[in-house]
Scaffold this motif. Sequence first.
Motif, PDB file in Angstrom:
ATOM      1  N   UNK A 158       8.894  -3.669   7.958  1.00  0.00           N
ATOM      2  CA  UNK A 158       7.525  -4.140   8.154  1.00  0.00           C
ATOM      3  C   UNK A 158       6.600  -3.893   6.955  1.00  0.00           C
ATOM      4  N   UNK A 159       6.600  -2.701   6.320  1.00  0.00           N
ATOM      5  CA  UNK A 159       5.729  -2.519   5.143  1.00  0.00           C
ATOM      6  C   UNK A 159       6.076  -3.458   3.992  1.00  0.00           C
ATOM      7  N   UNK A 160       7.366  -3.774   3.827  1.00  0.00           N
ATOM      8  CA  UNK A 160       7.750  -4.735   2.796  1.00  0.00           C
ATOM      9  C   UNK A 160       7.226  -6.122   3.141  1.00  0.00           C
ATOM     10  N   UNK A 161       7.262  -6.464   4.418  1.00  0.00           N
ATOM     11  CA  UNK A 161       6.745  -7.760   4.865  1.00  0.00           C
ATOM     12  C   UNK A 161       5.260  -7.895   4.517  1.00  0.00           C
ATOM     13  N   UNK A 162       4.518  -6.799   4.665  1.00  0.00           N
ATOM     14  CA  UNK A 162       3.093  -6.832   4.314  1.00  0.00           C
ATOM     15  C   UNK A 162       2.890  -7.154   2.838  1.00  0.00           C
ATOM     16  N   UNK A 163       3.722  -6.579   1.977  1.00  0.00           N
ATOM     17  CA  UNK A 163       3.606  -6.830   0.536  1.00  0.00           C
ATOM     18  C   UNK A 163       3.963  -8.282   0.219  1.00  0.00           C
ATOM     19  N   UNK A 164       4.978  -8.819   0.888  1.00  0.00           N
ATOM     20  CA  UNK A 164       5.339 -10.223   0.652  1.00  0.00           C
ATOM     21  C   UNK A 164       4.190 -11.156   1.047  1.00  0.00           C
ATOM     22  N   UNK A 165       3.479 -10.789   2.121  1.00  0.00           N
ATOM     23  CA  UNK A 165       2.325 -11.591   2.534  1.00  0.00           C
ATOM     24  C   UNK A 165       1.219 -11.532   1.471  1.00  0.00           C
ATOM     25  N   UNK A 166       0.988 -10.352   0.931  1.00  0.00           N
ATOM     26  CA  UNK A 166       0.000 -10.217  -0.140  1.00  0.00           C
ATOM     27  C   UNK A 166       0.392 -11.047  -1.358  1.00  0.00           C
ATOM     28  N   UNK A 167       1.677 -11.035  -1.698  1.00  0.00           N
ATOM     29  CA  UNK A 167       2.142 -11.845  -2.828  1.00  0.00           C
ATOM     30  C   UNK A 167       1.881 -13.337  -2.555  1.00  0.00           C
ATOM     31  N   UNK A 168       2.151 -13.768  -1.332  1.00  0.00           N
ATOM     32  CA  UNK A 168       1.942 -15.179  -0.980  1.00  0.00           C
ATOM     33  C   UNK A 168       0.481 -15.554  -1.074  1.00  0.00           C
ATOM     34  N   UNK A 169      -0.412 -14.596  -0.777  1.00  0.00           N
ATOM     35  CA  UNK A 169      -1.855 -14.843  -0.827  1.00  0.00           C
ATOM     36  C   UNK A 169      -2.454 -14.626  -2.210  1.00  0.00           C
ATOM     37  N   UNK A 170      -1.605 -14.244  -3.160  1.00  0.00           N
ATOM     38  CA  UNK A 170      -2.043 -13.928  -4.526  1.00  0.00           C
ATOM     39  C   UNK A 170      -3.072 -12.788  -4.531  1.00  0.00           C
ATOM     40  N   UNK A 171      -2.859 -11.825  -3.679  1.00  0.00           N
ATOM     41  CA  UNK A 171      -3.757 -10.681  -3.584  1.00  0.00           C
ATOM     42  C   UNK A 171      -3.141  -9.479  -4.283  1.00  0.00           C
ATOM     43  N   UNK A 172      -3.951  -8.531  -4.738  1.00  0.00           N
ATOM     44  CA  UNK A 172      -3.417  -7.364  -5.448  1.00  0.00           C
ATOM     45  C   UNK A 172      -2.614  -6.457  -4.524  1.00  0.00           C
ATOM     46  N   UNK A 173      -1.615  -5.801  -5.103  1.00  0.00           N
ATOM     47  CA  UNK A 173      -0.753  -4.880  -4.357  1.00  0.00           C
ATOM     48  C   UNK A 173      -0.825  -3.509  -5.024  1.00  0.00           C
ATOM     49  N   UNK A 174      -1.115  -2.492  -4.254  1.00  0.00           N
ATOM     50  CA  UNK A 174      -1.222  -1.138  -4.791  1.00  0.00           C
ATOM     51  C   UNK A 174       0.149  -0.654  -5.267  1.00  0.00           C
ATOM     52  N   UNK A 175       0.197   0.164  -6.309  1.00  0.00           N
ATOM     53  CA  UNK A 175       1.487   0.687  -6.803  1.00  0.00           C
ATOM     54  C   UNK A 175       2.279   1.420  -5.730  1.00  0.00           C
ATOM     55  N   UNK A 176       1.596   2.196  -4.899  1.00  0.00           N
ATOM     56  CA  UNK A 176       2.312   2.911  -3.834  1.00  0.00           C
ATOM     57  C   UNK A 176       2.949   1.932  -2.849  1.00  0.00           C
ATOM     58  N   UNK A 177       2.237   0.821  -2.559  1.00  0.00           N
ATOM     59  CA  UNK A 177       2.780  -0.185  -1.644  1.00  0.00           C
ATOM     60  C   UNK A 177       4.008  -0.867  -2.245  1.00  0.00           C
ATOM     61  N   UNK A 178       3.991  -1.070  -3.559  1.00  0.00           N
ATOM     62  CA  UNK A 178       5.152  -1.662  -4.247  1.00  0.00           C
ATOM     63  C   UNK A 178       6.376  -0.768  -4.091  1.00  0.00           C
ATOM     64  N   UNK A 179       6.191   0.510  -4.334  1.00  0.00           N
ATOM     65  CA  UNK A 179       7.307   1.454  -4.222  1.00  0.00           C
ATOM     66  C   UNK A 179       7.841   1.520  -2.803  1.00  0.00           C
ATOM     67  N   UNK A 180       6.936   1.599  -1.837  1.00  0.00           N
ATOM     68  CA  UNK A 180       7.352   1.672  -0.431  1.00  0.00           C
ATOM     69  C   UNK A 180       8.050   0.383  -0.008  1.00  0.00           C
ATOM     70  N   UNK A 181       7.534  -0.759  -0.443  1.00  0.00           N
ATOM     71  CA  UNK A 181       8.151  -2.040  -0.090  1.00  0.00           C
ATOM     72  C   UNK A 181       9.570  -2.141  -0.633  1.00  0.00           C
TER      73      UNK A 181
END
Length: 506
Positions: A158-181
């Motif tokens: 699920x946390x990785x899914x959140x990051x993929x959604x942010x990527x699709x929306x062209x929104x910024x992703x925090x470094x910690x979220x990248x690592x967790x994803x």
Amino acid sequence: MSLDVGLSLAGGRAARQGSWTVTPLHAVVAVFLMAIMLRGVLPFNVDVSWWLIVCERMLDGQRLYVDILETNPPMAGSVYMLGVVLARAIHMRPEVVTNGLIFLLIAASLALTWRALRFSSLRERAGGAAAVWAAALLTILPMYDFGQREHLALVVMLPALAVYILRANREPVAPSAILIAGLCAATTMNFKPYFVFGVGFCILTAAAQARDWRVLFAPENWIAAALVVIHALCIVAFYPEYFTLIYPLVRDVYLLLKAPLLAILLTSATVLWLVAIMVVLAMQSRRRKVDAAALVVMAGSLGFAVSFFVQGKGWGYHAYPMVALGLLAAGWAVAAGGDEQAGLRRLRAGAILIVALSFANACLWFNASVDMRRVQEEVRLIGPRPKILMLSAAAVIGHPMVRELQGTWVSRQEALWTREIVRRALKDGSIDQATADRLAPYVARERAGLIEDFRKQPPDVVVIDNQDSDWGNWAAADPELSALLKAYVSVKNINGIEILRRADLS
């Protein structure tokens, strides 16, 4: 999709002013409490029960794939190890501790998902409602399949899914979220190779929606790929028997166990998944702009649907990720749909009803189990803490019965499926006699292991499955097995399941 803690703080302020407001956080807690109560009512899952035995044996010094026969990669068992270790340390039942840890994992997954989306516009649109819906899909929907590998794989993803959604929306992703994803996506794929479809479809859809091919090479994807490779190398280094002994067995025998494609297409899981996808498409058709969140989640659902069909078993827990993500996408599409037009309001009302009915039907589907209480009660009467051996390919006969009776499982494997798969494949024409003869060494190795286990630890109880197979006749025709069974007397026959006890037991 997110835990809207901000709304809960608003509720706290309202409470201090003399009123009380139900917030998404309150609703999520209520969902968790309901799910915890369900765990006290529903039977423990057959495969999870077996994996607890595997972990206990490994802690006692037995070697996976050598002393313990299992077809799944090591990740499938390692996730249950903490529960067994902790249960031994605090002197509680591993089942209780394992369920508790799974609930903590779900809570952590939802919290990390909210944290990843905290700066996103998604939180303002439907974050609270989606958080409650996601909690229900992760805690209640699995029903009997709670704790299965597919369930845990989706929870972790699920946390990785959140990051993929942010990527699709062209929104910024925090470094910690990248690592967790990256860590979460890798863990999901390490459960089973088939899960690469679920993760991969999300990444491809995110890149297509963002119209940026660089999303394919985002840092979390490199992290996930590296961790998958490291995991594979660790299996080679620490569990070489998985490739030398187990993989050939899976390739030659286990993959013969497939249901007809038409039967899989007609399962309730497939119908429920299609209904959820149609709800998403119907809601999207009335929007001026494509909802990236619904699109990415729907793509993940499609990827897990591919996994479901490729595995070809049609089993309930194999379908859980595709159904859960399909319903998550449908719930999101409804929650974020808006009420601007009368036609859209009517569409939303109809969609809410359909999604609610689909959820109820899915709960019934995932609660399917085989009732073995009569067999368990008969074995209980034979004596306390029995040592049990089973001649059957049906794991549900012996598990979780042996753990409920605090007994000992004599066999090195969950069930004797090698001979049964070959027998059925030959009977239904999936293989010819020449192929059956080529597979005979696998069947002989399973038989040799059964006899070795029988002699090493003579069971108090032998359960023979003649319900849908011919294990009794097979054992009677085998000189060594029939000699070993002479020391046993028949106690009861329950719908073709024969229960024997050792004659010298009082």
